[in-house]
Enzyme design. Structure first.
Site, mmCIF file in Angstrom:
data_model
loop_
_atom_site.group_PDB
_atom_site.id
_atom_site.type_symbol
_atom_site.label_atom_id
_atom_site.label_comp_id
_atom_site.label_asym_id
_atom_site.label_seq_id
_atom_site.Cartn_x
_atom_site.Cartn_y
_atom_site.Cartn_z
ATOM 1 N N TYR A 164 57.649 -62.233 60.421
ATOM 2 C CA TYR A 164 58.468 -63.293 59.817
ATOM 3 C C TYR A 164 58.784 -62.905 58.381
ATOM 4 O O TYR A 164 57.910 -62.449 57.636
ATOM 5 C CB TYR A 164 57.718 -64.631 59.826
ATOM 6 C CG TYR A 164 58.448 -65.741 59.101
ATOM 7 C CD1 TYR A 164 59.301 -66.600 59.788
ATOM 8 C CD2 TYR A 164 58.304 -65.918 57.717
ATOM 9 C CE1 TYR A 164 59.980 -67.618 59.125
ATOM 10 C CE2 TYR A 164 58.984 -66.930 57.051
ATOM 11 C CZ TYR A 164 59.820 -67.773 57.767
ATOM 12 O OH TYR A 164 60.500 -68.760 57.107
ATOM 13 N N GLU A 168 66.426 -66.756 56.465
ATOM 14 C CA GLU A 168 65.221 -66.666 57.302
ATOM 15 C C GLU A 168 65.464 -65.680 58.432
ATOM 16 O O GLU A 168 66.437 -65.808 59.178
ATOM 17 C CB GLU A 168 64.869 -68.042 57.874
ATOM 18 C CG GLU A 168 63.581 -68.048 58.689
ATOM 19 C CD GLU A 168 63.232 -69.432 59.211
ATOM 20 O OE1 GLU A 168 62.194 -69.966 58.812
ATOM 21 O OE2 GLU A 168 64.028 -69.970 60.013
#
Length: 387
Positions: A109, A198
């Site tokens: 991530y 993101e």
């Protein structure tokens, strides 16, 4: 402002970030023509909506061949996709993104965002890719690191970049690609006025390549005026019609799920108003900030926005007159209420500049307007009025 995944990946590619090749279609007929641009034997079919959780809702499919692609695309196009971010009404899929499938070895991530508290750019890294980052932060916070970078012309230093990617344990070749990626994200934030980027997941393929497998970007609404190339990416189909209408009148409006419509000047006062409605056992139907210079036309537009929501059973107006004079606002309320033939209970609380004159205008209007002495009184009266 939000954009679609395929648009975010186009921007990533523009700034030199590694992404899979893909095509976007808005009709099934486009697939045969465009699919020749992709070289893989397998594909990933993705619904393009402004919401997370698409995979669990059936909006992401691994496809083995062209025949299966057309079959699944027909099922997905036009489907109402319900995720934890769409609400129970869901969102209709009006475009699809088809990209070359990746052979995944590891998932990570990575995100960066404007940290308003520190006035820095925060990079968040985690070894737990493909998962809800809030859940990771709650259950295994040791698997997340946050690094905050000062805004500067030459971007993050090599030492700062090393701290951001250290948790991934990349080999030397992967590190070089990751360093370039971090600097690309920094440039997008600063050069395109992005407020959030993101990448979840950021993957390592079995060929040891780094790929941004999924991407989300948000942009600062207050800076859009100087980013026409970003404004072009706006998809009005993904926005609440009432919120689109509100933007035309420079009203800050967000639709909620309650029964009491709110019209307030000032975001802080609006939040307090919604809180006290909840305290008295009801739910606000919206957030609506009319700003400091509300005219009759603006108030009328605000009324129409609130009443476009069929769930609204009553309206609470809470105005503190500073720049805005209460008598001017009161006259706008009276004129607007008459123009639209207001049929639901209306409670008005005025305080500040010329509030006595404003209250007098409301009292003499011959309209069924309940005047409140303070916010507590206003909330109590509107909750009782809709019972």
């Amino acid at each position: 402002m939000n954009i679609h995944e395929h648009q975010a990946k186009d921007i990533l590619k523009e700034f030199g970030a590694p992404v899979s090749n893909g095509i976007v279609v808005s009709s099934i007929g486009e697939i045969k023509e465009k699919i020749t641009k992709l070289k893989s034997k397998q594909f990933v079919l993705k619904a393009q909506i402004h919401a997370g959780g698409r995979g669990k809702a059936g909006g992401v499919k691994l496809i083995k061949n062209i025949q299966e692609l057309e079959t699944e695309a027909k099922k997905m196009m036009g489907k109402i996709l319900v995720t934890h971010q769409t609400g129970p009404e869901g969102k209709e899929v009006k475009r699809l993104y088809i990209e070359e499938a990746s052979d995944i070895l590891n998932e990570f991530y990575l995100s960066c965002l404007i940290d308003r508290e520190s006035s820095k750019i925060a990079f968040i890294s985690s070894t737990e890719g493909g998962m809800d980052i809030e859940k990771v932060a709650s259950e295994t916070p040791d698997k997340i690191i946050t690094n905050k970078i000062d805004l500067k012309d030459n971007g993050p230093s090599n030492e700062e970049v090393e701290k951001i990617i250290n948790i991934f344990k990349f080999n030397s070749d992967q590190k070089e690609i990751a360093k370039k990626l971090i600097k690309s994200l920094y440039r997008i934030i600063t050069e395109k006025d992005a407020s959030l980027i993101e990448i979840n997941p950021l993957i390592i393929t079995k060929e040891n390549e780094i790929v941004c497998l999924d991407a989300k970007m948000n942009f600062d609404d207050n800076a859009i005026f100087r980013r026409p190339e970003i404004l072009k990416l706006r998809d009005l189909n993904e926005e609440e019609p009432a919120e689109i209408e509100a933007s035309k009148h420079e009203l800050a409006y967000i639709k909620l799920n309650g029964s009491i419509g709110c019209m307030v000047n000032g975001a802080g006062l609006a939040m307090a108003t919604m809180d006290i409605i909840k305290l008295y056992g009801e739910e606000p139907a919206n957030f609506l900030d009319v700003g400091g210079g509300a005219t009759k036309e603006k108030v009328t537009a605000a009324f129409k926005l609130i009443l476009s929501d069929k769930n609204v059973k009553g309206i609470l107006i809470n105005i503190f007159g500073g720049i805005m004079r209460c008598d001017v606002l009161a006259q706008g309320v009276v004129d607007a209420a008459k123009e639209i033939n207001l049929s639901v209970p209306l409670v008005v609380r005025l305080a500040g500049t010329n509030f006595k004159e404003g209250k007098e205008i409301l009292d003499k209007s011959n309209l069924k307007i309940l005047s409140a002495s303070d916010l507590n009184d206003a909330a109590k009266k509107i909750v009782e009025a809709i019972k």
